[in-house]
Design a protein around this motif. Sequence first.
Motif, PDB file in Angstrom:
ATOM      1  N   GLN A  10      27.892   7.466 -38.895  1.00  0.00           N
ATOM      2  CA  GLN A  10      28.589   9.542 -39.012  1.00  0.00           C
ATOM      3  C   GLN A  10      28.932  10.154 -40.338  1.00  0.00           C
ATOM      4  O   GLN A  10      28.910  11.662 -40.296  1.00  0.00           O
ATOM      5  CB  GLN A  10      30.011   9.939 -38.215  1.00  0.00           C
ATOM      6  CG  GLN A  10      29.349   8.957 -36.947  1.00  0.00           C
ATOM      7  CD  GLN A  10      30.744   8.774 -36.039  1.00  0.00           C
ATOM      8  OE1 GLN A  10      31.631   9.033 -35.939  1.00  0.00           O
ATOM      9  NE2 GLN A  10      30.208   8.500 -34.636  1.00  0.00           N
ATOM     10  N   SER A  11      29.722   9.864 -41.737  1.00  0.00           N
ATOM     11  CA  SER A  11      29.844  10.807 -42.679  1.00  0.00           C
ATOM     12  C   SER A  11      28.559  10.962 -43.009  1.00  0.00           C
ATOM     13  O   SER A  11      28.091  12.064 -43.332  1.00  0.00           O
ATOM     14  CB  SER A  11      30.675   9.645 -43.055  1.00  0.00           C
ATOM     15  OG  SER A  11      31.237  10.398 -45.439  1.00  0.00           O
ATOM     16  N   LYS A  25      27.057  13.816 -40.921  1.00  0.00           N
ATOM     17  CA  LYS A  25      27.542  15.528 -41.180  1.00  0.00           C
ATOM     18  C   LYS A  25      27.543  16.185 -42.457  1.00  0.00           C
ATOM     19  O   LYS A  25      27.470  17.440 -42.639  1.00  0.00           O
ATOM     20  CB  LYS A  25      29.316  15.387 -41.099  1.00  0.00           C
ATOM     21  CG  LYS A  25      29.629  14.104 -39.921  1.00  0.00           C
ATOM     22  CD  LYS A  25      31.547  13.967 -40.098  1.00  0.00           C
ATOM     23  CE  LYS A  25      32.073  13.600 -39.063  1.00  0.00           C
ATOM     24  NZ  LYS A  25      33.382  13.176 -38.632  1.00  0.00           N
ATOM     25  N   LYS A  26      26.406  15.572 -43.548  1.00  0.00           N
ATOM     26  CA  LYS A  26      25.955  16.339 -44.593  1.00  0.00           C
ATOM     27  C   LYS A  26      24.785  16.431 -44.902  1.00  0.00           C
ATOM     28  O   LYS A  26      24.449  16.868 -45.305  1.00  0.00           O
ATOM     29  CB  LYS A  26      26.417  15.400 -45.630  1.00  0.00           C
ATOM     30  CG  LYS A  26      28.445  14.940 -45.930  1.00  0.00           C
ATOM     31  CD  LYS A  26      28.978  14.254 -47.247  1.00  0.00           C
ATOM     32  CE  LYS A  26      29.869  13.452 -47.072  1.00  0.00           C
ATOM     33  NZ  LYS A  26      29.310  12.288 -48.301  1.00  0.00           N
ATOM     34  N   SER A  70      24.701  19.559 -35.298  1.00  0.00           N
ATOM     35  CA  SER A  70      26.047  18.983 -34.373  1.00  0.00           C
ATOM     36  C   SER A  70      25.775  17.244 -34.411  1.00  0.00           C
ATOM     37  O   SER A  70      24.784  16.760 -33.927  1.00  0.00           O
ATOM     38  CB  SER A  70      26.486  19.263 -33.329  1.00  0.00           C
ATOM     39  OG  SER A  70      25.265  19.242 -32.205  1.00  0.00           O
TER      40      SER A  70
END
Length: 789
Positions: free
Chosen positions: A758-759, A762-763, A769
């Motif tokens: 998930q980290s 996000k990038k 989304s």
Amino acid sequence: MDDRTLKVLEYDKIINMLSKYAVSNKGKKMCVELRPSNNIHEVSDNLNETREAMDVVLKWGNLPLEGIRDVTDTIRRCRMGFVLSPKELLNVSDLLRCARNLKTFMKDGSKKENFPIIHDIIESLFVIKSIEDSINNAIAGEDEIHDRASQKLFSIRKAIREKNSKIREKLQSIIQTYSKYLQDPIVTIRGDRYVIPVKAEYKGNVPGLVHDQSSSGSTLFIEPMVVVEMNNEIKELMLKEKAEIERILSELTEMVMKYIDDIEYDNENIAYLDFLMAKAKFGLDLNGSIPEVNDSGLMNIKSARHPLIDKEKVVPIDIRLGDTFKAVIITGPNTGGKTVTLKTAGLLTLMGMAGLAIPAKDGSQISVFKKIFADIGDEQSIEQSLSTFSSHLKNIVDILKNVDNKSLVLVDELGAGTDPTEGAALAMAILEKFYEEGARIIATTHYSEIKVFAMEKEGFENASVEFDVETLRPTYRLLIGIPGKSNAFEISKRLGLDVDVIDRAKSFVSKDSAKFEDVIQSLQSKTLLVQRELDDVQRLKREVEMLKKELSEKKYKIDSQRENLIRKAQEEAKQIIRQAKIETDSMIKEINNIRMKAQESASIKEAEDIRKKLKQRLDEMDKSEEIVDEREGMVPADNIKVGDEVFVTTLSQKGEVISLVDSKGEVTVQIGAMKINVPLNKLLKVLNKKKESKKAGTTKLISQKVYNVATSIDLRGQTLDEALYNLDKYLDDAFLAGLESVRIIHGKGTGVLREGIQSSLKKHHYVKSIRIGDINEGGSGVTIVELKR
């Protein structure tokens, strides 16, 4: 083992030779005390120790046993409460240093595997560095203590030196004052006190104490009164020095006593290692080998050499006993080697039972006997009024009382020294009795009757020592299975005895005896001929075996090299493909980046350039794939005919079949100018249809990879690094395929994989989304990703 047997077979000389190889006194003592064992397990263990020690000597020359000392007496005195002397303490230090060096030597792990017995002994040794260092720091020599052994000793000795200097200066001034009264202008010492030599007639002119006079009485050694007090002070300091030295030695002795059991253990085991090294070096110097052992009475010693005869001169003999026969009767002329054969058999058996290597070839066998009896040599006694016959018979009587089925009996010239007829009869009866008791027997004789007895009696076998009539010399070779011939007439003839006398002598010999001797002579001649032919056959056999081994090694080397080359080529091809695919993925990423700038004409041109690079790289990859897939389009060569194109798997080459399958299951294949026979199972048949172009297939594969993408990816069970790498590739493909959203399956687990993914999401530049999946989508084990458009 009977001491008389050990003496007769000269076992003590072997032990004396062995002891010279030991370094320490205790090791030498172990050698001298070595005795044969009749326990087969103990003998086997001892021989294994010797074999391992010989391997150590062959590999390293020796164990580091330098400076080894026997401290048995020192340990005893320490236990009794005596203060150890500097020499005794240094010996303890040397022993501990040797233990430490041995431990260091055996640190290599491979030594444990190759030398387990010696490794275990060394591993069990105690290293006491504190005692070793304390002794070395305190003691300078066998009778000398270091000044720095203690602060107090240093101060006392410093004071003594200062007092000595002062008293010498004082006496020098006195010498100058009283020089005319002195015999010589020197300072000397008498009874630890400084004195000057004064002429006897001037005794009253030099005030002081007389300590001594010369042998002639003309000189008196006087201690001047002015230095008496200074000498007294030096004497007091020397007493203090002695007391301090005693205290230091006592302190060191107490340290030794604290570890006395460990030191005693080291002393015993290091001496035992010295003993093992002595056995090893002795065996190697004899060119000896470790025999196989049994307790069934079987003896088979190959190329046996008597260890006390010069190894350059001794003739090796083969000694067999106990398989198809239990008794060997050796006959032949005097000085032919019969007695040496007896002693060799007995002595080598004793050596093997003592755990020593024997001077014989590898593969020799000895038996462990409970008792060995030997009646060899002329032992007539004047004191006991015993003749040669009586002396031998007394020994035979003693043997008969003690012999059993675990005994080896060695008898020289049985029945000699009396009437030949009665002696031969008695000898046969004694041999029969030994045999009935179950003993193994080796006996020598001159009697023809015993030769016949051995030929007729079951369990007995004749043997003889070979004699060359042409040279009148024995060859010392033992021939088992053939009785010996005396050769008296032939020897007499060659030595010049008149022919008439020899013919007359022959007339006195019965026709049967003469015929028997002629049969023996014929047997010996034929045996020699067969032996020479056998030697030639054995030599040729060895040469063939060597050539066969050489060819086998060369074939193995060639096969290995060929397989390595093929394997290397295939690995290189696979590496090219892997690299091409990595570069392809990189190019796809670049295309994705450029596509986002597609509105700009410059970006479109850049995309075209990348596309061309991709096409070129894919073409190269297709060529590389052909290396790995060179067997595609081939089938097993079950039905083969002349003219078929085949692929030879062992050579990785194509060829044409030019002959049908033969009786060995092989066909002849022509590869270029070379024709070879190849087993059918090493061939693949090449189908007639041509290979389809790989290019289109590969391009299609890449296209499918990019545009036919699943809507989800499962990353469960992967490490975080693996998951992120696979996720990145997946998002590239999903973006190019135009997917709006995808499902990332990472599972629940510890949450590490989920948080890392998930980290990263996000990038990511394709991600619009993210959200956790609903219950029907997989809940917290799934992340739903909406991609940018």
